[in-house]
Motif scaffolding. Sequence first.
Motif, PDB file in Angstrom:
ATOM      1  N   ALA A  54       0.811  -1.318  -0.034  1.00  0.00           N
ATOM      2  CA  ALA A  54      -0.057   0.099  -0.081  1.00  0.00           C
ATOM      3  C   ALA A  54       1.008   1.193   0.162  1.00  0.00           C
ATOM      4  O   ALA A  54       0.605   2.289  -0.567  1.00  0.00           O
ATOM      5  N   ALA A  55       1.841   1.259   0.625  1.00  0.00           N
ATOM      6  CA  ALA A  55       2.820   2.401   0.860  1.00  0.00           C
ATOM      7  C   ALA A  55       3.574   2.677  -0.704  1.00  0.00           C
ATOM      8  O   ALA A  55       3.689   3.860  -1.127  1.00  0.00           O
ATOM      9  N   GLN A  56       4.000   1.413  -1.355  1.00  0.00           N
ATOM     10  CA  GLN A  56       4.507   1.691  -2.508  1.00  0.00           C
ATOM     11  C   GLN A  56       3.387   2.286  -3.538  1.00  0.00           C
ATOM     12  O   GLN A  56       3.621   3.308  -4.265  1.00  0.00           O
ATOM     13  N   ARG A  57       2.243   1.575  -3.506  1.00  0.00           N
ATOM     14  CA  ARG A  57       1.157   2.157  -4.253  1.00  0.00           C
ATOM     15  C   ARG A  57       0.844   3.772  -4.049  1.00  0.00           C
ATOM     16  O   ARG A  57       0.889   4.462  -5.154  1.00  0.00           O
ATOM     17  N   SER A  58       0.987   4.178  -2.797  1.00  0.00           N
ATOM     18  CA  SER A  58       0.739   5.547  -2.439  1.00  0.00           C
ATOM     19  C   SER A  58       1.719   6.376  -2.899  1.00  0.00           C
ATOM     20  O   SER A  58       1.698   7.421  -3.495  1.00  0.00           O
ATOM     21  N   ARG A  59       3.018   5.825  -2.931  1.00  0.00           N
ATOM     22  CA  ARG A  59       4.289   6.787  -3.244  1.00  0.00           C
ATOM     23  C   ARG A  59       4.172   6.863  -4.592  1.00  0.00           C
ATOM     24  O   ARG A  59       4.296   7.799  -5.410  1.00  0.00           O
ATOM     25  N   LYS A  60       4.007   5.677  -5.487  1.00  0.00           N
ATOM     26  CA  LYS A  60       3.740   5.637  -7.090  1.00  0.00           C
ATOM     27  C   LYS A  60       2.662   6.905  -7.343  1.00  0.00           C
ATOM     28  O   LYS A  60       2.716   7.500  -8.227  1.00  0.00           O
ATOM     29  N   LYS A  61       1.458   6.787  -6.846  1.00  0.00           N
ATOM     30  CA  LYS A  61       0.544   7.545  -7.252  1.00  0.00           C
ATOM     31  C   LYS A  61       0.716   9.042  -6.836  1.00  0.00           C
ATOM     32  O   LYS A  61       0.601   9.649  -7.718  1.00  0.00           O
ATOM     33  N   GLN A  62       1.573   9.315  -5.777  1.00  0.00           N
ATOM     34  CA  GLN A  62       1.954  10.518  -5.409  1.00  0.00           C
ATOM     35  C   GLN A  62       3.216  11.023  -6.558  1.00  0.00           C
ATOM     36  O   GLN A  62       3.072  12.184  -7.091  1.00  0.00           O
ATOM     37  N   THR A  63       4.133  10.135  -6.999  1.00  0.00           N
ATOM     38  CA  THR A  63       4.922  10.693  -7.916  1.00  0.00           C
ATOM     39  C   THR A  63       4.180  10.736  -9.232  1.00  0.00           C
ATOM     40  O   THR A  63       4.729  12.029 -10.055  1.00  0.00           O
ATOM     41  N   GLN A  64       3.237  10.179  -9.670  1.00  0.00           N
ATOM     42  CA  GLN A  64       2.684  10.219 -11.171  1.00  0.00           C
ATOM     43  C   GLN A  64       1.565  11.645 -10.913  1.00  0.00           C
ATOM     44  O   GLN A  64       1.749  12.469 -11.868  1.00  0.00           O
ATOM     45  N   LYS A  65       1.263  11.802  -9.796  1.00  0.00           N
ATOM     46  CA  LYS A  65       0.526  13.253  -9.580  1.00  0.00           C
ATOM     47  C   LYS A  65       1.396  14.416  -9.705  1.00  0.00           C
ATOM     48  O   LYS A  65       1.284  15.404 -10.377  1.00  0.00           O
ATOM     49  N   ALA A  66       2.612  14.137  -9.141  1.00  0.00           N
ATOM     50  CA  ALA A  66       3.691  15.389  -9.176  1.00  0.00           C
ATOM     51  C   ALA A  66       4.318  15.262 -10.542  1.00  0.00           C
ATOM     52  O   ALA A  66       4.494  16.480 -11.182  1.00  0.00           O
TER      53      ALA A  66
END
Length: 112
Positions: A34-46
């Motif tokens: 879940a943390a990996q998914r969250s970091r990936k989503k945050q990176t995509q948003k950035a």
Amino acid sequence: MTEAERPKRLLFGADVSPEEDDRKIRRREKNRVAAQRSRKKQTQKADKLHEEYECLEQENTSLKREIGKLTDEMKHLSEVLKDHEKICPLLHCSMNFVTIPRPDALTSCLPR
């Protein structure tokens, strides 16, 4: 003995059953994913925001260029008008002050 070499039961506590150990391990794995998914989503948003920023910067530059061209054109046309006003016979004619009725749509809408 390193932490990786220790038995899982000792890692979480000596009085914990193997089922609880497995549950904690699954929960940690689920949390890690879940943390990996969250970091990936945050990176995509950035990344998306950065792309949008780049597009807006290009549009801003283009609009500034257009403003410059239009300003230059306005200055040129103002100079042409000034030069024309100096020699325009219609502006210096005394007939300009006589109103001539015009049968167009605009004059029929004006108040009398």
